[in-house]
Design a protein around this motif. Sequence first.
Motif, PDB file in Angstrom:
ATOM      1  N   ALA A  90     -29.627  44.259  24.791  1.00  0.00           N
ATOM      2  CA  ALA A  90     -28.794  44.026  23.598  1.00  0.00           C
ATOM      3  C   ALA A  90     -28.172  45.332  23.116  1.00  0.00           C
ATOM      4  O   ALA A  90     -26.980  45.376  22.774  1.00  0.00           O
ATOM      5  CB  ALA A  90     -29.627  43.386  22.499  1.00  0.00           C
ATOM      6  N   LEU A  91     -28.952  46.406  23.092  1.00  0.00           N
ATOM      7  CA  LEU A  91     -28.435  47.691  22.602  1.00  0.00           C
ATOM      8  C   LEU A  91     -27.350  48.233  23.526  1.00  0.00           C
ATOM      9  O   LEU A  91     -26.295  48.690  23.078  1.00  0.00           O
ATOM     10  CB  LEU A  91     -29.567  48.715  22.467  1.00  0.00           C
ATOM     11  N   GLU A  92     -27.616  48.152  24.823  1.00  0.00           N
ATOM     12  CA  GLU A  92     -26.601  48.661  25.762  1.00  0.00           C
ATOM     13  C   GLU A  92     -25.349  47.791  25.710  1.00  0.00           C
ATOM     14  O   GLU A  92     -24.237  48.284  25.828  1.00  0.00           O
ATOM     15  CB  GLU A  92     -27.170  48.731  27.182  1.00  0.00           C
ATOM     16  N   GLY A  93     -25.556  46.490  25.496  1.00  0.00           N
ATOM     17  CA  GLY A  93     -24.417  45.587  25.359  1.00  0.00           C
ATOM     18  C   GLY A  93     -23.561  45.934  24.146  1.00  0.00           C
ATOM     19  O   GLY A  93     -22.352  45.706  24.131  1.00  0.00           O
ATOM     20  N   LEU A  94     -24.194  46.492  23.133  1.00  0.00           N
ATOM     21  CA  LEU A  94     -23.458  46.882  21.923  1.00  0.00           C
ATOM     22  C   LEU A  94     -22.855  48.280  22.049  1.00  0.00           C
ATOM     23  O   LEU A  94     -22.248  48.800  21.115  1.00  0.00           O
ATOM     24  CB  LEU A  94     -24.385  46.857  20.700  1.00  0.00           C
ATOM     25  N   ASN A 207     -24.988  46.675  11.617  1.00  0.00           N
ATOM     26  CA  ASN A 207     -24.148  45.604  11.073  1.00  0.00           C
ATOM     27  C   ASN A 207     -24.652  44.246  11.570  1.00  0.00           C
ATOM     28  O   ASN A 207     -25.706  44.162  12.219  1.00  0.00           O
ATOM     29  CB  ASN A 207     -22.688  45.845  11.470  1.00  0.00           C
ATOM     30  N   LEU A 208     -23.902  43.216  11.296  1.00  0.00           N
ATOM     31  CA  LEU A 208     -24.343  41.864  11.678  1.00  0.00           C
ATOM     32  C   LEU A 208     -24.516  41.726  13.195  1.00  0.00           C
ATOM     33  O   LEU A 208     -25.475  41.104  13.661  1.00  0.00           O
ATOM     34  CB  LEU A 208     -23.329  40.842  11.151  1.00  0.00           C
ATOM     35  N   ASP A 209     -23.611  42.323  13.976  1.00  0.00           N
ATOM     36  CA  ASP A 209     -23.733  42.243  15.445  1.00  0.00           C
ATOM     37  C   ASP A 209     -25.055  42.845  15.902  1.00  0.00           C
ATOM     38  O   ASP A 209     -25.742  42.314  16.778  1.00  0.00           O
ATOM     39  CB  ASP A 209     -22.584  42.997  16.121  1.00  0.00           C
ATOM     40  N   PHE A 210     -25.386  43.972  15.284  1.00  0.00           N
ATOM     41  CA  PHE A 210     -26.611  44.666  15.650  1.00  0.00           C
ATOM     42  C   PHE A 210     -27.830  43.788  15.338  1.00  0.00           C
ATOM     43  O   PHE A 210     -28.693  43.572  16.185  1.00  0.00           O
ATOM     44  CB  PHE A 210     -26.674  45.984  14.867  1.00  0.00           C
ATOM     45  N   PHE A 211     -27.868  43.238  14.126  1.00  0.00           N
ATOM     46  CA  PHE A 211     -29.015  42.419  13.726  1.00  0.00           C
ATOM     47  C   PHE A 211     -29.141  41.158  14.569  1.00  0.00           C
ATOM     48  O   PHE A 211     -30.228  40.793  14.996  1.00  0.00           O
ATOM     49  CB  PHE A 211     -28.916  42.047  12.243  1.00  0.00           C
ATOM     50  N   ARG A 258     -24.329  41.744  28.965  1.00  0.00           N
ATOM     51  CA  ARG A 258     -22.940  41.287  29.057  1.00  0.00           C
ATOM     52  C   ARG A 258     -22.471  40.534  27.811  1.00  0.00           C
ATOM     53  O   ARG A 258     -21.291  40.278  27.648  1.00  0.00           O
ATOM     54  CB  ARG A 258     -22.764  40.369  30.271  1.00  0.00           C
ATOM     55  N   LYS A 259     -23.409  40.154  26.974  1.00  0.00           N
ATOM     56  CA  LYS A 259     -23.036  39.341  25.797  1.00  0.00           C
ATOM     57  C   LYS A 259     -22.188  40.183  24.839  1.00  0.00           C
ATOM     58  O   LYS A 259     -22.603  41.239  24.384  1.00  0.00           O
ATOM     59  CB  LYS A 259     -24.307  38.857  25.097  1.00  0.00           C
ATOM     60  N   GLN A 260     -21.038  39.681  24.540  1.00  0.00           N
ATOM     61  CA  GLN A 260     -20.158  40.417  23.622  1.00  0.00           C
ATOM     62  C   GLN A 260     -20.160  39.759  22.249  1.00  0.00           C
ATOM     63  O   GLN A 260     -20.095  38.543  22.138  1.00  0.00           O
ATOM     64  CB  GLN A 260     -18.726  40.422  24.178  1.00  0.00           C
ATOM     65  N   PRO A 261     -20.234  40.546  21.181  1.00  0.00           N
ATOM     66  CA  PRO A 261     -20.229  39.959  19.838  1.00  0.00           C
ATOM     67  C   PRO A 261     -18.935  39.189  19.580  1.00  0.00           C
ATOM     68  O   PRO A 261     -17.880  39.534  20.119  1.00  0.00           O
ATOM     69  CB  PRO A 261     -20.324  41.169  18.913  1.00  0.00           C
ATOM     70  N   TYR A 262     -19.048  38.171  18.749  1.00  0.00           N
ATOM     71  CA  TYR A 262     -17.878  37.357  18.417  1.00  0.00           C
ATOM     72  C   TYR A 262     -16.840  38.207  17.677  1.00  0.00           C
ATOM     73  O   TYR A 262     -17.174  38.993  16.798  1.00  0.00           O
ATOM     74  CB  TYR A 262     -18.320  36.182  17.537  1.00  0.00           C
ATOM     75  N   LYS A 263     -15.566  38.038  18.060  1.00  0.00           N
ATOM     76  CA  LYS A 263     -14.482  38.740  17.359  1.00  0.00           C
ATOM     77  C   LYS A 263     -13.314  37.778  17.188  1.00  0.00           C
ATOM     78  O   LYS A 263     -13.061  36.950  18.074  1.00  0.00           O
ATOM     79  CB  LYS A 263     -14.001  39.936  18.193  1.00  0.00           C
ATOM     80  N   ILE A 282     -17.975  35.004   8.987  1.00  0.00           N
ATOM     81  CA  ILE A 282     -18.337  33.579   9.082  1.00  0.00           C
ATOM     82  C   ILE A 282     -18.326  33.140  10.546  1.00  0.00           C
ATOM     83  O   ILE A 282     -19.221  32.431  11.015  1.00  0.00           O
ATOM     84  CB  ILE A 282     -17.377  32.717   8.234  1.00  0.00           C
ATOM     85  N   GLY A 283     -17.312  33.606  11.265  1.00  0.00           N
ATOM     86  CA  GLY A 283     -17.192  33.260  12.690  1.00  0.00           C
ATOM     87  C   GLY A 283     -18.427  33.689  13.474  1.00  0.00           C
ATOM     88  O   GLY A 283     -18.909  32.959  14.350  1.00  0.00           O
ATOM     89  N   LYS A 284     -18.965  34.846  13.138  1.00  0.00           N
ATOM     90  CA  LYS A 284     -20.158  35.339  13.859  1.00  0.00           C
ATOM     91  C   LYS A 284     -21.353  34.421  13.598  1.00  0.00           C
ATOM     92  O   LYS A 284     -22.133  34.115  14.495  1.00  0.00           O
ATOM     93  CB  LYS A 284     -20.487  36.768  13.402  1.00  0.00           C
ATOM     94  N   PHE A 285     -21.485  33.981  12.337  1.00  0.00           N
ATOM     95  CA  PHE A 285     -22.597  33.080  12.001  1.00  0.00           C
ATOM     96  C   PHE A 285     -22.455  31.754  12.737  1.00  0.00           C
ATOM     97  O   PHE A 285     -23.409  31.238  13.319  1.00  0.00           O
ATOM     98  CB  PHE A 285     -22.641  32.827  10.494  1.00  0.00           C
ATOM     99  N   VAL A 286     -21.240  31.221  12.680  1.00  0.00           N
ATOM    100  CA  VAL A 286     -21.009  29.920  13.322  1.00  0.00           C
ATOM    101  C   VAL A 286     -21.251  30.037  14.822  1.00  0.00           C
ATOM    102  O   VAL A 286     -21.904  29.192  15.443  1.00  0.00           O
ATOM    103  CB  VAL A 286     -19.569  29.424  13.033  1.00  0.00           C
TER     104      VAL A 286
END
Length: 610
Positions: A90-94, A207-211, A258-263, A282-286
């Motif tokens: 997860a960390l490397e993905g971020l 941030n939210l992506d990190f959490f 490989r997982k990319q945060p929602y944008k 909101i998009g990230k939560f959904v």
Amino acid sequence: MSTQPFEPKPNVAPGLVQIGASAQQSIEEIIQRRLAEERARLEREAGVQQKAIHQFKKPVERPFTKQQRGHTTLLFGGLTWKHEKLVHGALEGLGYMAESVPTPDVSAFQAGKEFGNNGQCNPTYFTVGNVVQYLQRLEEQGLSKQEIIDRYVFFTAGACGPCRFGMYEAEYRLALRNAGFDGFRVLLFQQSGGLSQSDCEAGLEMNLDFFLGILNALNCGDVINEVGYILRPFEMHAGQTDETLDRVMDYMHEVFLRKQPYKLGDKLSGYLGGFKDTAEYIGKFVNQIKGDDITAALHHCREMFDEVEVDRLRVKPIVKITGEFWAQTTEGDGNFNMFRFLEREGAQVLVEPIGTWITYMIHQVVQKYKDTKGLEEGAVLPPLWRLDKRLAIEFGHRNKIAKLRLAEVIFKREYHRLIEALGGLGHHLADQYELQRIAHPFYNSRAGGGEGHLEVAKNIYYSNKDLAHMVLSVKPFGCMPSTQSDGAQAAVVSRHKEIIYLPIETSGEGEINAHSRVQMALGEAKSKAKGEFAEVLEKTGLTLEDCRRFVDEHPETRRPMYQVPHAHGVVGTAANFVMHIAGRIAKEGWTAKVQVSSAAPAEEQVEVLQ
Ligand code: SF4
């Protein structure tokens, strides 16, 4: 020359000479100085020299900046290798460079003792010493101390609270300084800080992506870890579970990498103008609650695990692990390698998920808000006739609680979604309100620090819900909250006589003693499991031979993902399986059943199984 006679002032005793204020002050200084010199001389002679007392101040560290990300590695650790592997992904993905420090061993414990403070609890020595050792190894590989200080940072949880966990950060810094790594950066993931991490460094964007990335990794780590422990004791080909687990972890690591945060797309962002950030949030939560990228990956893992062939008719006592957070999680010398030891001794281990701890923290904040309603610093209750103000306060309070409750619900829903995606073998998270209710009569649920009331609660919960034959609590030496809850456990076991409960104090030494105590309690748990199995055979009218023949003729029952429901009042895997076979026979009919009368008594059949 003045002819005026000298006249003393009336408030000065006759015979004394009035002197000026400045002269008085300098005499006072001389007295104080001589006193200090004399005190110092006497202390020197007595060997009790006093050191200057300074108020402790957190050292000002060089910040970890965004520009340093490309050449600075984030070190972390303290969990199982499965959790750490996914957090690493997860960390490397971020976009971070990350490395997990290996599971601490006895030499890490000794390094912790050597470089840290005296009188710490066991996890402090193990974890602090582990980081020191890791850096020392980097040095042995050719990096200079300065290069290590510049190119690595350590990332860990921190908290304020009644136990030593609040001092971890200071301990890391002290031990690192004593080991010659003064200036090495320690970044804190404040345990009680929630989503708004105020003291985060710009290099680490909490941030939210990190959490979400970290939480998803921890949750997946939990459910995969549990499946490993569920299958291993029953695998028909030794080593097959571990070999599959390795493949599953490699695959999931890649998924997180490989997982990319929602944008939001560029086009949509353009339309939204000033609302872009809110919409993206909101998009990230959904995306988190509706997305299926992780669940789809776990479906694939389920198929991989389903290749392991299992024999569910092995009678094994289920041992629930509880205790202090780190001691019950680590898979190494920190708890005497207890999980593997239990499995070697014939037990099925029920490990404790990190998810319980996360829901506990949310739950404790809800309690705190409820308990301190209207008592916030500076709060003044408006007079009765200011209903508008009173309602506003009430609304604010309820709003805070509702948000936390929602967080609880979402977290559990997400967690359980992962369990189902991985075949539904894992246990659902224990309900925090139920845990509180059953523990509170024995241990005040407002007493924080360590696992708080959870140790007591889990002992009762897992025994009363027919989920374990025995509860083993691993307690680090020097752990204040664990020692407290041990006192309460005496009352618990005297009230619940059926519980087999064993607390073990873990330290860097004393492994043999601890193992032999566990063996003794396990003997009792084994006989409980055998008795239960014999009872189930008796009750269903089946024989062991019947069950084996049934399995031979229904090979799907050897698959790990084959669903065996939990029968009320039955704990063991084998006993539940027999109940299930009996249910299927009753429903579908099965002519190949052998005659019960020709079989040995149920107890003897169980002996044959061992
Ligand atoms: S809970 Fe116990 S072992 Fe864990 S940090 Fe606190 S005092 Fe140490």
